[in-house]
Design an enzyme around this catalytic site. Structure first.
Site, PDB file in Angstrom:
ATOM      1  N   HIS A  62      -1.759  19.601  19.982  1.00  0.00           N
ATOM      2  CA  HIS A  62      -3.217  19.684  20.053  1.00  0.00           C
ATOM      3  C   HIS A  62      -3.657  19.358  21.486  1.00  0.00           C
ATOM      4  O   HIS A  62      -3.299  18.300  22.033  1.00  0.00           O
ATOM      5  CB  HIS A  62      -3.871  18.672  19.115  1.00  0.00           C
ATOM      6  CG  HIS A  62      -3.739  18.994  17.656  1.00  0.00           C
ATOM      7  ND1 HIS A  62      -3.208  20.164  17.168  1.00  0.00           N
ATOM      8  CD2 HIS A  62      -4.114  18.274  16.561  1.00  0.00           C
ATOM      9  CE1 HIS A  62      -3.250  20.153  15.848  1.00  0.00           C
ATOM     10  NE2 HIS A  62      -3.779  19.019  15.454  1.00  0.00           N
ATOM     11  N   CYS A 115      -4.556  13.638  13.331  1.00  0.00           N
ATOM     12  CA  CYS A 115      -3.717  14.042  14.473  1.00  0.00           C
ATOM     13  C   CYS A 115      -4.504  14.197  15.778  1.00  0.00           C
ATOM     14  O   CYS A 115      -4.023  13.819  16.851  1.00  0.00           O
ATOM     15  CB  CYS A 115      -2.961  15.326  14.142  1.00  0.00           C
ATOM     16  SG  CYS A 115      -3.922  16.561  13.266  1.00  0.00           S
ATOM     17  N   ARG A 125      -8.378   6.022   5.234  1.00  0.00           N
ATOM     18  CA  ARG A 125      -8.427   5.576   6.636  1.00  0.00           C
ATOM     19  C   ARG A 125      -9.648   4.734   6.967  1.00  0.00           C
ATOM     20  O   ARG A 125      -9.565   3.787   7.739  1.00  0.00           O
ATOM     21  CB  ARG A 125      -8.428   6.795   7.572  1.00  0.00           C
ATOM     22  CG  ARG A 125      -7.097   7.482   7.697  1.00  0.00           C
ATOM     23  CD  ARG A 125      -7.211   8.613   8.702  1.00  0.00           C
ATOM     24  NE  ARG A 125      -6.072   9.502   8.615  1.00  0.00           N
ATOM     25  CZ  ARG A 125      -6.161  10.827   8.736  1.00  0.00           C
ATOM     26  NH1 ARG A 125      -7.334  11.407   8.969  1.00  0.00           N
ATOM     27  NH2 ARG A 125      -5.094  11.573   8.651  1.00  0.00           N
ATOM     28  N   ARG A 159      -9.338  25.875  16.177  1.00  0.00           N
ATOM     29  CA  ARG A 159      -7.920  26.182  15.899  1.00  0.00           C
ATOM     30  C   ARG A 159      -7.504  27.350  16.772  1.00  0.00           C
ATOM     31  O   ARG A 159      -8.231  28.347  16.865  1.00  0.00           O
ATOM     32  CB  ARG A 159      -7.776  26.544  14.423  1.00  0.00           C
ATOM     33  CG  ARG A 159      -6.356  26.779  13.977  1.00  0.00           C
ATOM     34  CD  ARG A 159      -5.608  25.506  13.667  1.00  0.00           C
ATOM     35  NE  ARG A 159      -6.061  24.839  12.472  1.00  0.00           N
ATOM     36  CZ  ARG A 159      -5.795  23.557  12.183  1.00  0.00           C
ATOM     37  NH1 ARG A 159      -5.099  22.809  13.016  1.00  0.00           N
ATOM     38  NH2 ARG A 159      -6.245  23.028  11.078  1.00  0.00           N
TER      39      ARG A 159
HETATM   40  P1  NAP Z   1       1.338  20.579   3.583  1.00  0.00           P
HETATM   41  O1  NAP Z   1       2.350  21.247   4.430  1.00  0.00           O
HETATM   42  O2  NAP Z   1       0.375  21.416   2.837  1.00  0.00           O
HETATM   43  O3  NAP Z   1       2.132  19.632   2.525  1.00  0.00           O
HETATM   44  C1  NAP Z   1       1.440  18.985   1.470  1.00  0.00           C
HETATM   45  C2  NAP Z   1       2.403  18.167   0.618  1.00  0.00           C
HETATM   46  O4  NAP Z   1       1.641  17.617  -0.480  1.00  0.00           O
HETATM   47  C3  NAP Z   1       3.542  18.987  -0.016  1.00  0.00           C
HETATM   48  O5  NAP Z   1       4.697  18.184  -0.109  1.00  0.00           O
HETATM   49  C4  NAP Z   1       3.004  19.280  -1.424  1.00  0.00           C
HETATM   50  O6  NAP Z   1       4.022  19.458  -2.389  1.00  0.00           O
HETATM   51  C5  NAP Z   1       2.256  17.989  -1.716  1.00  0.00           C
HETATM   52  N1  NAP Z   1       1.236  18.226  -2.745  1.00  0.00           N
HETATM   53  C6  NAP Z   1       0.251  19.157  -2.725  1.00  0.00           C
HETATM   54  N2  NAP Z   1      -0.450  19.098  -3.888  1.00  0.00           N
HETATM   55  C7  NAP Z   1       0.122  18.134  -4.639  1.00  0.00           C
HETATM   56  C8  NAP Z   1      -0.131  17.605  -5.954  1.00  0.00           C
HETATM   57  N3  NAP Z   1      -1.120  18.077  -6.712  1.00  0.00           N
HETATM   58  N4  NAP Z   1       0.667  16.613  -6.400  1.00  0.00           N
HETATM   59  C9  NAP Z   1       1.676  16.113  -5.642  1.00  0.00           C
HETATM   60  N5  NAP Z   1       1.980  16.590  -4.400  1.00  0.00           N
HETATM   61  C10 NAP Z   1       1.194  17.568  -3.913  1.00  0.00           C
HETATM   62  O7  NAP Z   1       0.452  19.556   4.427  1.00  0.00           O
HETATM   63  P2  NAP Z   1       0.850  18.713   5.754  1.00  0.00           P
HETATM   64  O8  NAP Z   1       0.406  19.410   6.966  1.00  0.00           O
HETATM   65  O9  NAP Z   1       2.258  18.271   5.629  1.00  0.00           O
HETATM   66  O10 NAP Z   1      -0.132  17.475   5.620  1.00  0.00           O
HETATM   67  C11 NAP Z   1       0.130  16.410   4.716  1.00  0.00           C
HETATM   68  C12 NAP Z   1      -0.899  15.319   4.902  1.00  0.00           C
HETATM   69  O11 NAP Z   1      -0.814  14.802   6.227  1.00  0.00           O
HETATM   70  C13 NAP Z   1      -2.329  15.817   4.715  1.00  0.00           C
HETATM   71  O12 NAP Z   1      -3.083  14.795   4.097  1.00  0.00           O
HETATM   72  C14 NAP Z   1      -2.794  16.085   6.133  1.00  0.00           C
HETATM   73  O13 NAP Z   1      -4.175  16.023   6.296  1.00  0.00           O
HETATM   74  C15 NAP Z   1      -2.081  14.972   6.885  1.00  0.00           C
HETATM   75  N6  NAP Z   1      -1.807  15.252   8.304  1.00  0.00           N
HETATM   76  C16 NAP Z   1      -1.218  16.422   8.693  1.00  0.00           C
HETATM   77  C17 NAP Z   1      -0.953  16.639  10.051  1.00  0.00           C
HETATM   78  C18 NAP Z   1      -0.319  17.903  10.586  1.00  0.00           C
HETATM   79  O14 NAP Z   1      -0.241  18.043  11.829  1.00  0.00           O
HETATM   80  N7  NAP Z   1       0.138  18.833   9.760  1.00  0.00           N
HETATM   81  C19 NAP Z   1      -1.286  15.652  10.970  1.00  0.00           C
HETATM   82  C20 NAP Z   1      -1.861  14.462  10.530  1.00  0.00           C
HETATM   83  C21 NAP Z   1      -2.112  14.289   9.198  1.00  0.00           C
HETATM   84  P3  NAP Z   1       4.519  20.961  -2.847  1.00  0.00           P
HETATM   85  O15 NAP Z   1       5.308  21.526  -1.699  1.00  0.00           O
HETATM   86  O16 NAP Z   1       5.332  20.653  -4.036  1.00  0.00           O
HETATM   87  O17 NAP Z   1       3.281  21.738  -3.134  1.00  0.00           O
END
Ligand code: NAP
Length: 349
Positions: A241, A149, A110, A234
């Site tokens: 949020h 976010c 970013r 949190r």
């Molecule tokens: P999450 O639920 O933990 O999902 C993470 C994803 O990454 C899963 O599909 C996981 O696959 C994959 N992953 C993890 N380790 C990996 C590896 N070693 N190799 C390949 N894939 C891998 O997280 P999330 O909340 O969706 O967030 C995802 C991203 O968006 C993060 O960078 C986060 O900071 C960002 N984000 C999140 C939010 C929010 O509100 N949640 C908002 C803005 C930005 P598996 O299921 O196979 O482990």
């Protein structure tokens, strides 16, 4: 009608990945054709790889697809990334090097001066950075990012105040648990409780805001001089949020004028009528007890940020409450809007 553009999802099994799938089900321009996730999921059908956790029906077509490793090769040109930050940096570069356009949610790129950090209502013109990115990085593909976010909610709330000389911001966040991904914070830690710090979030609010509100000049983005002081917490809320914001402005303005600016605020997504664009990016709530995440996070299909309680601040100039859906406007919906803007600008074909 022209055929839909195939898209892939990196991190398709996560919280943001599922939101991408849900939002792309009936998308008029894009169609999910490839899914990638970790070694834990690769090789499995999507339905086996992850339990579906959204309150909408999981599309059978996607449930039948086999999840792949996050390696370029079979993926379509346009990929959305909801990858964990521990891997997103290298994986997204590998995809850009292989010619993919990566529209990412992850934090890793970013603040790279050559990577646009875009909220289309505010800084659609920052997409011009993609030309320099190609020249300097030498990638046949590109990376474009959306903000954190909490930053998206804050930057959208601040955008209409810019014309009054935005100088200083103090923001405290009350962030939903879905912001931490799945499974996220343990229920025994967060239920009936407030966690007084969300690791790594405060610098994002303080720096990303300056880049988003910054000016596109010949050499890149000139950061906005606004100084932001952030405290992030949190709270036991599922989605949405909430942010408590105080601002100082260097011109004198009435609260009625500020509310008028908030209510009139629109950007290129509204002018272009992009499929994910809400009619109103910002909604001012005149009731004393709004916005509330449970009641207002879904406004504009989760793409509208609600603002309320604008009043004089005895320390700075004004204070107010802002609230937005963290996995929609703050993540998947933000990336989708970026991709729609790129398509409208001819950068995605
Ligand atoms: P999450 O639920 O933990 O999902 C993470 C994803 O990454 C899963 O599909 C996981 O696959 C994959 N992953 C993890 N380790 C990996 C590896 N070693 N190799 C390949 N894939 C891998 O997280 P999330 O909340 O969706 O967030 C995802 C991203 O968006 C993060 O960078 C986060 O900071 C960002 N984000 C999140 C939010 C929010 O509100 N949640 C908002 C803005 C930005 P598996 O299921 O196979 O482990």
């Amino acid at each position: 009608m022209s055929p839909k553009i195939d898209v892939g999802i990196l991190g398709a099994t996560g919280t943001v990945g599922q939101e991408f799938i849900a939002e792309l089900v009936d998308h008029p321009w894009f169609r999910v054709s490839w899914l990638g996730a970790s070694d834990r999921s690769a090789g499995k059908q999507y339905r086996e790889a992850t339990p579906w956790r959204l309150p909408v029906v999981r599309p059978d077509r996607v449930a039948d697809m086999v999840v792949e490793h996050v390696k370029p090769g079979n993926a379509p040109k346009l990929v959305f990334s909801g990858l964990d930050a521990s891997v997103a940096g290298d994986v997204e570069v590998a995809f850009a090097e292989a010619g993919h356009i990566v529209v990412s949610n992850a934090r890793n790129h970013r603040m790279d001066p050559l990577v646009p950090l875009v909220i289309p209502e505010i800084n659609a013109d920052h997409l011009a950075l993609l030309i320099r990115q190609g020249e300097i990085k030498g990638w046949p593909g590109r990376i474009i990012t959306n903000p954190n976010c909490s930053t998206i909610v804050l930057a959208l709330a601040l955008a209409p105040l810019q014309s009054f000389g935005l100088c200083q911001v103090i923001v405290s966040t009350l962030q939903a648990v879905s912001g931490g991904g799945y499974p996220g914070v343990a229920s025994l830690d967060v239920l009936g409780n407030v966690i007084p710090m969300v690791r790594g979030e405060e610098p994002k609010l303080e720096t990303e805001t300056q880049k988003i509100l910054g000016r596109m000049v010949e050499t890149g983005i000139e950061l906005h001089p606004v100084v932001v002081s952030a405290t992030t917490t949190r709270v036991p809320v599922i989605n949405g949020h909430t942010e408590l914001v105080s601002v100082s402005l260097d011109t004198s303005v009435s609260s009625a004028e500020l509310i008028d600016e908030i209510e009139a605020f629109q950007g290129r997504p509204q002018a272009l009528e992009l499929p994910s664009a809400p009619n109103q990016p910002l909604c001012y709530r005149h009731e004393d007890d709004r916005p509330q995440p449970r009641l207002d996070a879904g406004l504009g299909n989760g793409m509208t940020v609600s603002i309320g309680r604008l009043r004089v601040c005895p320390v700075l100039d004004y204070k107010f409450v802002a609230m937005g859906h963290n996995t929609v406007r703050g993540a998947a919906g933000a990336a989708l809007l970026n991709a729609e803007l790129m398509k409208a600008d001819g950068l995605v074909v």
